[in-house]
Design a protein around this motif. Structure first.
Motif, PDB file in Angstrom:
ATOM      1  N   ARG A 107     -22.785  20.556  25.408  1.00 62.73           N
ATOM      2  CA  ARG A 107     -23.851  20.692  24.947  1.00 62.73           C
ATOM      3  C   ARG A 107     -24.708  22.795  25.288  1.00 62.73           C
ATOM      4  O   ARG A 107     -25.476  22.912  25.225  1.00 62.73           O
ATOM      5  CB  ARG A 107     -24.960  20.267  24.279  1.00 62.73           C
ATOM      6  CG  ARG A 107     -24.604  18.774  23.921  1.00 62.73           C
ATOM      7  CD  ARG A 107     -25.280  17.885  23.539  1.00 62.73           C
ATOM      8  NE  ARG A 107     -25.951  16.722  23.220  1.00 62.73           N
ATOM      9  CZ  ARG A 107     -25.814  16.305  22.252  1.00 62.73           C
ATOM     10  NH1 ARG A 107     -24.665  17.054  21.560  1.00 62.73           N
ATOM     11  NH2 ARG A 107     -25.035  15.121  21.852  1.00 62.73           N
ATOM     12  N   LEU A 108     -23.171  23.089  25.788  1.00 56.04           N
ATOM     13  CA  LEU A 108     -23.831  24.862  25.530  1.00 56.04           C
ATOM     14  C   LEU A 108     -23.377  25.671  24.762  1.00 56.04           C
ATOM     15  O   LEU A 108     -22.774  27.077  25.955  1.00 56.04           O
ATOM     16  CB  LEU A 108     -23.142  24.346  27.624  1.00 56.04           C
ATOM     17  CG  LEU A 108     -24.418  24.365  28.525  1.00 56.04           C
ATOM     18  CD1 LEU A 108     -22.912  24.064  30.165  1.00 56.04           C
ATOM     19  CD2 LEU A 108     -25.661  24.142  28.845  1.00 56.04           C
ATOM     20  N   GLY A 109     -22.724  25.383  24.414  1.00 58.07           N
ATOM     21  CA  GLY A 109     -21.551  25.890  23.451  1.00 58.07           C
ATOM     22  C   GLY A 109     -22.903  27.553  22.547  1.00 58.07           C
ATOM     23  O   GLY A 109     -21.953  29.046  22.373  1.00 58.07           O
ATOM     24  N   GLY A 110     -23.052  26.939  22.502  1.00 56.01           N
ATOM     25  CA  GLY A 110     -24.542  28.456  21.707  1.00 56.01           C
ATOM     26  C   GLY A 110     -25.176  29.018  23.027  1.00 56.01           C
ATOM     27  O   GLY A 110     -25.887  29.581  22.497  1.00 56.01           O
ATOM     28  N   VAL A 111     -25.516  28.459  23.556  1.00 55.67           N
ATOM     29  CA  VAL A 111     -25.955  28.938  25.173  1.00 55.67           C
ATOM     30  C   VAL A 111     -25.987  29.944  25.938  1.00 55.67           C
ATOM     31  O   VAL A 111     -25.869  31.334  26.046  1.00 55.67           O
ATOM     32  CB  VAL A 111     -25.939  27.788  26.547  1.00 55.67           C
ATOM     33  CG1 VAL A 111     -26.940  28.184  27.898  1.00 55.67           C
ATOM     34  CG2 VAL A 111     -27.073  26.732  25.917  1.00 55.67           C
ATOM     35  N   PHE A 112     -24.697  30.123  25.756  1.00 57.59           N
ATOM     36  CA  PHE A 112     -23.388  31.370  26.102  1.00 57.59           C
ATOM     37  C   PHE A 112     -22.844  32.189  25.552  1.00 57.59           C
ATOM     38  O   PHE A 112     -22.421  31.732  24.241  1.00 57.59           O
ATOM     39  CB  PHE A 112     -21.831  30.700  27.297  1.00 57.59           C
ATOM     40  CG  PHE A 112     -22.439  30.478  28.368  1.00 57.59           C
ATOM     41  CD1 PHE A 112     -22.723  31.344  29.773  1.00 57.59           C
ATOM     42  CD2 PHE A 112     -22.800  29.293  28.964  1.00 57.59           C
ATOM     43  CE1 PHE A 112     -22.819  30.440  31.176  1.00 57.59           C
ATOM     44  CE2 PHE A 112     -22.589  28.713  30.337  1.00 57.59           C
ATOM     45  CZ  PHE A 112     -22.986  29.261  30.992  1.00 57.59           C
ATOM     46  N   THR A 113     -23.244  33.291  25.471  1.00 58.02           N
ATOM     47  CA  THR A 113     -22.521  34.266  24.167  1.00 58.02           C
ATOM     48  C   THR A 113     -20.879  34.460  25.006  1.00 58.02           C
ATOM     49  O   THR A 113     -20.824  35.186  26.185  1.00 58.02           O
ATOM     50  CB  THR A 113     -23.370  35.624  24.362  1.00 58.02           C
ATOM     51  OG1 THR A 113     -24.625  35.998  24.425  1.00 58.02           O
ATOM     52  CG2 THR A 113     -22.494  36.964  23.578  1.00 58.02           C
ATOM     53  N   MET A 114     -19.828  34.844  24.177  1.00 57.31           N
ATOM     54  CA  MET A 114     -18.806  34.204  23.928  1.00 57.31           C
ATOM     55  C   MET A 114     -18.005  35.805  23.638  1.00 57.31           C
ATOM     56  O   MET A 114     -18.149  35.777  22.147  1.00 57.31           O
ATOM     57  CB  MET A 114     -17.820  33.220  23.844  1.00 57.31           C
ATOM     58  CG  MET A 114     -18.537  32.184  24.381  1.00 57.31           C
ATOM     59  SD  MET A 114     -17.068  30.491  24.683  1.00 57.31           S
ATOM     60  CE  MET A 114     -18.081  30.052  23.442  1.00 57.31           C
TER      61      MET A 114
END
Length: 114
Positions: free
Chosen positions: A88-95
């Motif tokens: 559930r960290l996909g939206g936490v980091f800008t990739m």
């Protein structure tokens, strides 16, 4: 290894992000944060990632954000993207798909995700 550039630092990860590399990776992030709070992490050569390695990335992001910067992930392999989403960290980091895209965003401070 940390490579400084105008507007931030680039950290190239080669190999695993796990318990065996966590202390060295933490030290690398601390070195980068001491010079600039904007960090790009090149994950194109990243190997196995475990929860400890992921924790180091999250802690580095928190440190960067406290200093007015951010940790941007570039060229993350599909398995790492899946791991981030499962945690559930996909939206936490800008990739970003590539390091040059992340560098362009960092230089302009427009850090929109891919």
């Amino acid at each position: 290894m940390v490579h400084a550039f105008s507007g931030g630092s680039l950290i190239r990860i080669t190999g695993d992000l796990d318990l065996s590399t966590a202390a060295r990776l933490r030290a690398t992030f601390e070195t980068a944060l001491a010079s600039d709070p904007w960090i790009i992490v090149d994950l194109s050569r990243a190997g196995v990632t475990d929860s400890v390695g992921l924790g180091v990335l999250v802690a580095a992001r928190h440190g960067a954000r406290r200093r007015g910067g951010d940790v941007l992930l570039a060229a993350a392999p599909p398995f790492l993207v899946s791991f981030l989403q499962a945690a559930r960290l996909g939206g936490v980091f800008t990739m970003f798909d590539t390091v040059p895209q992340a560098m362009t965003a960092t230089l302009s401070r427009g850090t929109g995700p891919r």
